[in-house]
Scaffold this active site. Structure first.
Site, PDB file in Angstrom:
ATOM      1  N   SER A 261      57.029  75.475  53.655  1.00 16.88           N
ATOM      2  CA  SER A 261      57.781  74.715  54.050  1.00 16.88           C
ATOM      3  C   SER A 261      57.077  73.385  55.304  1.00 16.88           C
ATOM      4  O   SER A 261      56.475  74.458  55.912  1.00 16.88           O
ATOM      5  CB  SER A 261      58.258  75.860  55.227  1.00 16.88           C
ATOM      6  N   LYS A 262      57.748  72.991  56.025  1.00 18.58           N
ATOM      7  CA  LYS A 262      57.366  71.608  56.738  1.00 18.58           C
ATOM      8  C   LYS A 262      57.465  72.457  58.654  1.00 18.58           C
ATOM      9  O   LYS A 262      56.644  72.397  58.995  1.00 18.58           O
ATOM     10  CB  LYS A 262      58.837  71.037  57.264  1.00 18.58           C
ATOM     11  N   ARG A 263      58.436  73.492  58.000  1.00 15.38           N
ATOM     12  CA  ARG A 263      57.840  74.894  59.362  1.00 15.38           C
ATOM     13  C   ARG A 263      56.641  75.604  59.628  1.00 15.38           C
ATOM     14  O   ARG A 263      55.683  75.517  60.819  1.00 15.38           O
ATOM     15  CB  ARG A 263      59.157  75.628  59.881  1.00 15.38           C
TER      16      ARG A 263
END
Ligand code: GLU
Length: 501
Positions: A261-263
């Protein structure tokens, strides 16, 4: 189907992430491997999720990667338009067609009514699904009388078209990567095919366009696997031959569990998007590989190997080489773990393969403050490239070529400079006044100087390096001296002597 035609069909709901790039790349590689065509189609029927600039972003990202479509909204082609919002006239006739079959019906239930029913189910601890068990009790052309349906239509009551999922049929699903599987239709719901504004939803528009555009292979992310049953039945309903399907596994977090994910990117400091993306709603900028200094060739090579193994465990391949070798049967069923270190390794490898002239262009197109002539920059590149992972490393690790040190690393100073050093370097500096400033000659000069004085090389080389660089790092000292030139070299030695006085 004779000709291989593969499409990448993103929805412009945001920037393309790594998984999207990999899907586009595998679509492209497969098409090229088979001597076929690669089509870019923009699936923008969901206006609520439309993000301004996302389509342009997708096109720019694919171009940067070198994944060039044979047909696309920008380029056009035999099956234009390639943007679903412009294909309404095509969908209307197929809506009529499917409504004449037993595979679709119209439904008048409003969003509020469905919300109320959903809440009722929830209150009983059940989950509502619009399907073959509930459809007979809802407001649609199956449950209502013909007269009632006609009255509602005459009153221009808005309606949607739903797929009528057959009861208790076992569907055999075929996937090139995953093999065969089956699903019972009782587990599937009656999806909306056409919204109340007459625009088809993803499922319907998608299969109409794949049919119309003569797509032979659908290669897409595994998140679409649950839709394969419906899509297979839609082809059956329309009386069309279905394309072949291949669903790609997820790209996993660096630790191996769960979808990347972007996180994760923010946490571990790597981009998950090909290019920088500015969210039009918040103004937040997400980092891209391009802006982080990745070369497009390195980036796509890295992406390609997330889930595909070329023959002989080869790792470095150009786009054309990948296209020659690509084989869907060698695409992994299991998810591919992302590795930042591996991504950097690929970039390092490609920096080594890039010519000094091309690296010069890259550096000159950046916002680095390059205060040297092209000629000298080329020399810096030659000396610094070997250790660079990103083009900017050449500048950052070689800063001393651009600016004289203003301070000296403390630990290095302790190691390199003692009471005698200033006198030694002072004498060396005056010897250098007469020297010819080419690396080979300088090496000899410094060597002879040390020998004549009965000093070990370290006693001269270390403080000399410290004077020129400010630390005990960098390429060979004579190379640095040649590049800096006589005047600058002597001035830096004198600066250091003054500093350590
Ligand atoms: N528009 C879908 C997406 O955004 C395409 C899925 C498919 O390839 O069928 O992923």
């Amino acid at each position: 189907m004779d000709k291989v035609r593969v499409r990448f069909a993103p929805s412009p709901t945001g920037p393309l992430h790594l998984g999207g790039v990999r899907t586009a790349l595998y679509d492209y590689l497969f098409a090229k491997n088979q001597g076929g065509e690669f089509v870019l189609r923009i699936e923008d029927t969901d206006t609520a999720r439309y993000v301004e600039g996302a389509e342009e972003y997708i096109e720019e990202a694919l171009e940067w990667c070198g994944i060039i479509a044979d047909e696309s909204p920008k380029k056009g082609g035999t099956f234009a338009p390639y943007r679903q919002s412009e294909r309404r006239h095509i969908y209307d006739k197929y809506t009529e067609q499917i409504l004449k079959t037993d595979y679709a019906y119209i439904a008048f239930d409003t969003a509020e009514e469905l919300d109320a029913i959903r809440a009722e189910y929830e209150a009983r601890g059940d989950v509502f699904s619009y399907d073959n068990k509930s459809r007979n009790r809802l407001r649609n052309s199956i449950a209502l009388s013909e007269e009632e349906v006609q009255r509602l239509l005459d009153e221009k009551t808005p309606y949607v078209v739903r797929f009528k999922m057959p009861i208790d049929r076992t569907l055999n699903l075929v996937d090139i990567i995953r093999g065969n599987s089956s699903v019972n239709t009782n587990t599937l719901d009656d999806k909306v095919l056409v919204k109340n504004d007459g625009m088809p939803t993803y499922h319907f528009a998608n299969i109409i366009d794949d049919h119309e555009m003569e797509i032979s292979h659908v290669i897409r992310g595994e998140e679409w696997l649950p839709s394969l049953g419906l899509h297979t039945l839609l082809y059956e309903a329309m009386g069309w031959e279905a394309p072949q399907f291949a669903h790609l596994s997820l790209i996993l977090k660096p630790e191996g569990k769960g979808k990347l994910s972007k996180r994760d990117g923010d946490k571990f400091g790597f981009p998950v998007f090909p290019l920088n993306f500015t969210d039009p709603a918040t103004g937040n900028v997400s980092k891209g590989y391009r802006e982080s200094g990745y070369l497009p060739e390195a980036f796509i090579n890295m992406v390609a190997l997330l889930g595909w193994s070329p023959a002989d465990d080869k790792e470095i391949l150009s786009l054309d080489e990948m296209a020659k070798e690509f084989d869907l049967n060698k695409v992994h069923k299991a998810g591919a773990r992302f590795s930042k270190e591996k991504a950097e390794w690929f970039n390092h490898q490609y920096i080594q393969k890039t010519s000094d002239e091309d690296l010069l262009n890259i550096l000159k197109n950046s916002d680095l403050n390059l205060t040297l002539s092209d000629d000298k920059l080329l020399k810096v590149i030659k000396l610094m490239k070997e250790r660079a992972t990103f083009p900017k490393d050449i500048y950052e690790n070689g800063k001393f070529f651009f600016e004289a040190p203003t301070s000296y690393d403390e630990k290095a100073s302790k190691k390199a400079w003692n009471d005698e050093t200033s006198a030694i370097l002072g004498e060396l500096a005056s010897n250098l006044e007469e020297a010819d400033f080419n690396a080979e000659n300088l090496k000899q000069t410094v060597h002879d100087f040390a020998e004549n004085k009965g000093l070990g090389m370290g006693k001269v080389m270390m403080p000399l390096r410290l004077s020129l660089v400010g630390e005990l790092k960098g390429p060979d000292v004579p190379d640095i001296m040649e590049l800096l030139g006589k005047e600058e070299t002597i001035s830096r030695i004198n600066n250091a002597i003054n500093n350590f006085k």
